[in-house]
Design a protein around this motif. Structure first.
Motif, mmCIF file in Angstrom:
data_model
loop_
_atom_site.group_PDB
_atom_site.id
_atom_site.type_symbol
_atom_site.label_atom_id
_atom_site.label_comp_id
_atom_site.label_asym_id
_atom_site.label_seq_id
_atom_site.Cartn_x
_atom_site.Cartn_y
_atom_site.Cartn_z
ATOM 1 N N ARG A 98 21.524 -18.354 41.983
ATOM 2 C CA ARG A 98 22.786 -17.692 41.641
ATOM 3 C C ARG A 98 22.517 -16.793 40.455
ATOM 4 O O ARG A 98 21.754 -17.134 39.559
ATOM 5 N N ASN A 99 23.142 -15.646 40.432
ATOM 6 C CA ASN A 99 22.998 -14.715 39.321
ATOM 7 C C ASN A 99 24.178 -13.764 39.324
ATOM 8 O O ASN A 99 24.926 -13.698 40.291
ATOM 9 N N ASN A 100 24.330 -13.065 38.216
ATOM 10 C CA ASN A 100 25.462 -12.136 38.148
ATOM 11 C C ASN A 100 24.985 -10.694 38.319
ATOM 12 O O ASN A 100 23.786 -10.418 38.414
ATOM 13 N N LEU A 101 25.939 -9.790 38.363
ATOM 14 C CA LEU A 101 25.643 -8.379 38.611
ATOM 15 C C LEU A 101 24.757 -7.797 37.510
ATOM 16 O O LEU A 101 23.839 -7.025 37.799
ATOM 17 N N ALA A 102 25.002 -8.175 36.253
ATOM 18 C CA ALA A 102 24.177 -7.660 35.156
ATOM 19 C C ALA A 102 22.717 -8.063 35.351
ATOM 20 O O ALA A 102 21.811 -7.251 35.149
ATOM 21 N N HIS A 103 22.479 -9.295 35.764
ATOM 22 C CA HIS A 103 21.104 -9.747 36.004
ATOM 23 C C HIS A 103 20.501 -9.003 37.187
ATOM 24 O O HIS A 103 19.366 -8.522 37.115
ATOM 25 N N ALA A 104 21.249 -8.897 38.276
ATOM 26 C CA ALA A 104 20.744 -8.192 39.462
ATOM 27 C C ALA A 104 20.366 -6.764 39.106
ATOM 28 O O ALA A 104 19.283 -6.290 39.468
ATOM 29 N N HIS A 105 21.225 -6.077 38.391
ATOM 30 C CA HIS A 105 20.940 -4.691 38.011
ATOM 31 C C HIS A 105 19.715 -4.595 37.109
ATOM 32 O O HIS A 105 18.927 -3.648 37.227
ATOM 33 N N SER A 106 19.540 -5.570 36.225
ATOM 34 C CA SER A 106 18.365 -5.540 35.334
ATOM 35 C C SER A 106 17.064 -5.678 36.125
ATOM 36 O O SER A 106 16.010 -5.253 35.659
ATOM 37 N N LEU A 107 17.149 -6.261 37.310
ATOM 38 C CA LEU A 107 15.978 -6.407 38.177
ATOM 39 C C LEU A 107 15.828 -5.248 39.161
ATOM 40 O O LEU A 107 14.880 -5.205 39.937
#
Length: 80
Positions: A33-42
């Motif tokens: 599970r992760n949030n949008l900020a984490h996904a975008h950072s990747l």
């Protein structure tokens, strides 16, 4: 006693609105599970694009191997 549905709703709101990168991994160091900020950072468009993947899918082999070793040591010892 807390209400599990309320707790889940609060977690969902936090995950969706905080600008901080938030993620959870399973015992095999896969993102669960992760949030949008984490996904975008990747470099991913959506948190769902990250689920089931590991650091090796996003970082150099050297970095991913160090991160995996660190995470497995935490799991093994219980010490961060």
């Amino acid at each position: 006693m807390s209400d599990p549905s309320l707790d889940s709703a609060i977690l969902h709101v936090l995950m969706e609105t905080l600008p901080d990168r938030i993620y959870f991994k399973d015992l095999r160091s896969r993102f669960v599970r992760n949030n949008l900020a984490h996904a975008h950072s990747l470099g991913a468009d959506s948190p769902l694009d990250v689920v089931g993947k590991t650091d090796l899918d996003f970082f150099s082999k050297e970095h991913a191997e160090r991160a995996l070793a660190d995470e497995q040591e935490i799991i093994r010892t219980g010490r961060p």
